[in-house]
Design an enzyme around this catalytic site. Structure first.
Site, PDB file in Angstrom:
ATOM      1  N   ASP A   1       0.875  -1.157   0.000  1.00 35.32           N
ATOM      2  CA  ASP A   1       0.000   0.000   0.000  1.00 35.32           C
ATOM      3  C   ASP A   1       0.913   1.207   0.000  1.00 35.32           C
ATOM      4  OD1 ASP A   1      -2.492   1.176  -0.250  1.00 35.32           O
ATOM      5  OD2 ASP A   1      -2.751   1.426   1.898  1.00 35.32           O
TER       6      ASP A   1
ATOM      7  N   ASP B   1       2.618  10.504 -10.124  1.00 36.94           N
ATOM      8  CA  ASP B   1       3.965  10.624 -10.709  1.00 36.94           C
ATOM      9  C   ASP B   1       4.184  11.898 -11.527  1.00 36.94           C
ATOM     10  OD1 ASP B   1       4.581   8.232  -9.491  1.00 36.94           O
ATOM     11  OD2 ASP B   1       4.793   7.080 -11.351  1.00 36.94           O
TER      12      ASP B   1
END
Length: 193
Positions: A68, A151
């Site tokens: 996670d 990202d």
């Protein structure tokens, strides 16, 4: 050694496969016959990682690991954190999550953030945890076409490119997931599994 990576995210599987030695073969959830969404109801990254790994181990009887990951933004008191994947609500959308993050940071000069990954590994009856952190900052607009999630707006410390502008090998060397996977690999190879 063959081990299941308990995720439905093909980009994560691709990243982890690229970081592992040839002696460790990753099997996907689909390959073990698991088509359902894994439970993820915890309020910490550790809880969610172990919840997913235990579900796969109990239901499918295979050794596995699950991860996670959360993006923790200082100016937002650690948000989105454990809710990073569903920050903008359901259905999950990287695009909407990034939009909401940028909106919530509008006009804020402190853009410090970190990605944190927890990997939960279950081998037989034993459980182990590994963690990786990548510190950096959130920029004001998306850059780059690679990667996924946040990202395109995350620039790691010491760089001027976003995670989405790095090739997979570069990203794996410095990313949160790359560091956690490195710790996992060191553990597995030291135990001669």
């Amino acid at each position: 050694m063959k081990i299941c990576f308990a995720t439905n995210n093909s980009k994560k599987i691709e990243e982890v496969r690229a970081a592992l030695p040839k002696s460790i073969e990753i099997v996907s959830l689909k390959e073990i016959g698991c088509e359902e969404e894994l439970p993820e109801t915890g309020d910490t990254l550790d809880h969610n990682a172990f919840q997913k790994a235990r579900y796969v181990k109990e239901k499918y009887g295979v050794d596995c690991f699950a991860d996670d990951t959360g993006l923790e933004v200082a100016a937002l008191q650690g948000e989105p954190g454990v809710y990073s994947g569903r920050y903008a609500g359901e259905p999950r959308s990287d695009e909407r999550n990034v939009d909401l993050l940028l909106k919530n940071l509008s006009g804020i000069s402190n853009r410090e953030a970190q990605f944190r990954t927890v990997i939960a590994l279950i081998l037989g009856e034993d459980e182990y945890a590994f963690e990786g952190v990548a510190k950096g900052k959130i920029i004001e607009e998306r850059r780059g076409e690679k990667g996924f999630g946040y990202d395109p707006v995350f620039v790691p410390e010491g760089m001027n490119r976003t995670f989405a502008e790095l090739d997979m090998e570069e990203k794996n060397r410095i990313s949160h997931r790359g560091k956690a996977v490195h710790a996992l690999v060191q553990f597995l190879t030291s135990k001669n599994f």
